[in-house]
Design an enzyme around this catalytic site. Structure first.
Site, short mmCIF file in Angstrom:
data_model
loop_
_atom_site.label_atom_id
_atom_site.label_comp_id
_atom_site.label_asym_id
_atom_site.label_seq_id
_atom_site.Cartn_x
_atom_site.Cartn_y
_atom_site.Cartn_z
N TYR A 223 0.77 -1.27 -0.11
CA TYR A 223 -0.06 0.00 -0.01
C TYR A 223 0.87 1.27 0.19
CZ TYR A 223 -3.75 -3.26 1.57
OH TYR A 223 -4.57 -4.23 1.59
N LYS B 229 1.54 -6.64 5.88
CA LYS B 229 1.63 -7.89 4.93
C LYS B 229 2.36 -7.64 4.13
CE LYS B 229 -3.60 -6.98 4.17
NZ LYS B 229 -3.47 -5.44 4.19
N HIS C 19 0.66 -11.66 2.01
CA HIS C 19 -0.55 -11.12 1.17
C HIS C 19 -1.29 -11.81 -0.01
CE1 HIS C 19 -1.62 -6.51 0.22
NE2 HIS C 19 -2.53 -7.30 0.21
N1 LIG Z 1 -5.72 -8.77 1.74
C1 LIG Z 1 -5.88 -8.26 0.46
O1 LIG Z 1 -5.68 -8.80 -0.50
C2 LIG Z 1 -6.87 -7.01 0.47
C3 LIG Z 1 -7.41 -6.40 -0.74
C4 LIG Z 1 -8.22 -5.49 -0.70
C5 LIG Z 1 -8.63 -4.60 0.46
N2 LIG Z 1 -7.94 -5.08 1.49
C6 LIG Z 1 -8.12 -4.30 3.08
O2 LIG Z 1 -9.37 -4.28 3.20
C7 LIG Z 1 -9.57 -3.00 3.60
C8 LIG Z 1 -11.10 -3.08 2.94
O3 LIG Z 1 -11.31 -3.37 1.51
P1 LIG Z 1 -11.32 -2.10 0.33
O4 LIG Z 1 -10.83 -1.09 0.73
O5 LIG Z 1 -11.11 -2.87 -0.89
O6 LIG Z 1 -12.89 -2.00 0.11
P2 LIG Z 1 -14.36 -1.33 1.01
O7 LIG Z 1 -13.76 -1.07 2.47
O8 LIG Z 1 -15.30 -2.66 1.07
O9 LIG Z 1 -14.66 -0.28 0.15
C9 LIG Z 1 -13.93 0.94 0.23
C10 LIG Z 1 -14.69 1.82 -0.70
O10 LIG Z 1 -15.96 2.32 -0.26
C11 LIG Z 1 -15.96 3.46 -0.10
N3 LIG Z 1 -16.95 3.66 1.21
C12 LIG Z 1 -16.65 3.46 2.53
N4 LIG Z 1 -17.41 3.44 3.32
C13 LIG Z 1 -18.68 3.81 2.59
C14 LIG Z 1 -19.89 3.98 2.95
N5 LIG Z 1 -20.32 4.17 4.18
N6 LIG Z 1 -20.86 4.52 2.23
C15 LIG Z 1 -20.56 4.32 0.68
N7 LIG Z 1 -19.16 4.26 0.29
C16 LIG Z 1 -18.30 4.04 1.37
C17 LIG Z 1 -14.75 4.09 0.11
O11 LIG Z 1 -14.86 5.43 -0.24
P3 LIG Z 1 -14.03 6.64 0.27
O12 LIG Z 1 -12.71 6.27 0.72
O13 LIG Z 1 -14.04 7.75 -0.79
O14 LIG Z 1 -15.05 7.32 1.37
C18 LIG Z 1 -13.92 3.34 -1.03
O15 LIG Z 1 -14.18 3.64 -2.27
C19 LIG Z 1 -8.65 -2.41 2.71
O16 LIG Z 1 -8.55 -0.95 2.75
C20 LIG Z 1 -7.60 -3.07 3.00
O17 LIG Z 1 -7.03 -2.64 4.21
C21 LIG Z 1 -6.97 -6.11 1.77
#
Ligand SMILES: NC(=O)c1ccc[n+]([C@@H]2O[C@H](COP(=O)([O-])OP(=O)(O)OC[C@H]3O[C@@H](n4cnc5c(N)ncnc54)[C@H](OP(=O)(O)O)[C@@H]3O)[C@@H](O)[C@H]2O)c1
Length: 276
Positions: free
Chosen positions: A52, A77, A108
């Site tokens: 990240y 990770k 990861h």
């Molecule tokens: N291990 C892996 O391979 C892997 C892969 C992906 C993610 N992750 C981890 O998991 C975390 C979460 O996954 P993610 O970031 O992919 O997806 P997520 O949390 O499901 O979605 C993030 C998106 O949703 C928006 N959002 C957040 N809260 C909201 C709400 N209440 N209403 C409407 N939209 C909202 C955010 O926009 P804004 O930021 O503009 O508010 C952003 O665009 C990551 O940040 C990371 O730490 C791990």
């Protein structure tokens, strides 16, 4: 007001908060302010990764928060594989985060084409033994990958962080986790890579019934299905909105209606091919 966050005890003894803050796609220059807002709101788990590129800012936020190191659960990770490369990655993460230990360190992605994830896993087990990490886990591992590390090293992962939301709820993997005492952590819980979840009648009906937003219902479903959940937002109002999922309860009927949305299809990468 939200209720205090509860924790799950991992198989190695560390307690992980059930709800945390994800930082994927937040630049290093912006992440300090975002994590500070999350910590002020009440989040006590912060999820980052070498990939990240924002560990320095995350470390600054924790230092600036006034919280003691042991009050924040820090996850990072490694993208790289191989015993020495994983060890080097870990040491560099500790340096950037400005800490002597991580609460949780993950492989990861399994990157099976490299053929090295078992020796990488051994590096995490040794780092746990030395106290550099409190808990050792993996991410995006399938049953095949989980089986292999446990069979070849004698030690199962403590947690597996995987794509998990109502459209992809991974029932078989979760059943395997339960049998092997592996906790489940959900990434992408809002399913926004595919979109549409917030307009699903089952989600909208539950949101209306509890006077909550569809996002809060999606997160609440994930929590009540027993997973650790780590939504990401850079928007202060959404950081708080997401936190406000801890003080209402979906009924069994609402949970079942949301369970029925499972398509079995990923929105994110396939662990068999990512990074090979
Ligand atoms: N291990 C892996 O391979 C892997 C892969 C992906 C993610 N992750 C981890 O998991 C975390 C979460 O996954 P993610 O970031 O992919 O997806 P997520 O949390 O499901 O979605 C993030 C998106 O949703 C928006 N959002 C957040 N809260 C909201 C709400 N209440 N209403 C409407 N939209 C909202 C955010 O926009 P804004 O930021 O503009 O508010 C952003 O665009 C990551 O940040 C990371 O730490 C791990």
């Amino acid at each position: 007001m939200s209720e205090p966050i509860t924790s799950i005890k991992l198989s190695g003894g560390a307690a992980i908060p059930r709800f945390g803050y994800g930082t994927f796609k937040i630049d290093d220059g912006d992440v300090q302010a975002a994590v500070e807002t999350a910590l002020e709101t009440g989040y006590r788990l912060v999820d980052t990764a070498v990939g990240y590129g924002n560990e320095t800012g995350v470390g600054r936020a924790v230092a600036a928060s006034g919280l003691k190191r042991d009050e924040v659960f820090l996850t990072s990770k490694t993208w790289d594989h191989g015993y020495d490369d994983v060890r080097r990655n870990l040491e560099e993460s500790l340096e950037r985060l400005g800490t002597e230990y991580l609460d949780l360190y993950l492989l990861h992605w399994p990157r099976p084409g490299l053929g090295k994830y078992v020796e990488s896993w051994q590096a995490l087990l040794d780092a746990r033994e030395e106290g550099l990490i409190r808990a050792a886990g993996v991410s995006n591992f399938t049953i095949e990958h989980l089986d292999r590390i446990e069979t070849e090293t004698g030690a199962a992962a403590e947690i597996n962080q995987v794509e998990l939301h109502p459209y992809f709820s991974q029932p078989e993997l979760r059943a395997y986790h339960a049998e092997h005492l592996i906790a489940t952590e959900s990434w992408g819980p809002l399913a926004l890579r595919g979109g549409g979840l917030f307009d699903e009648p089952a989600v909208k009906a539950a949101a209306a019934a509890h006077e909550r937003t569809p996002a809060q219902v999606a997160l609440r479903w994930n929590l009540q299905r027993g997973n650790v959940v780590i939504p990401k937002s850079e928007t202060p109002s959404r950081i708080r909105e997401n936190w406000e999922t801890l003080d209402f309860t979906l009924t069994d009927e609402e949970l079942a209606a949301i369970d029925a949305l499972d398509t079995g299809e990923r929105q994110g990468g396939d662990p068999a091919v990512v990074g090979n």
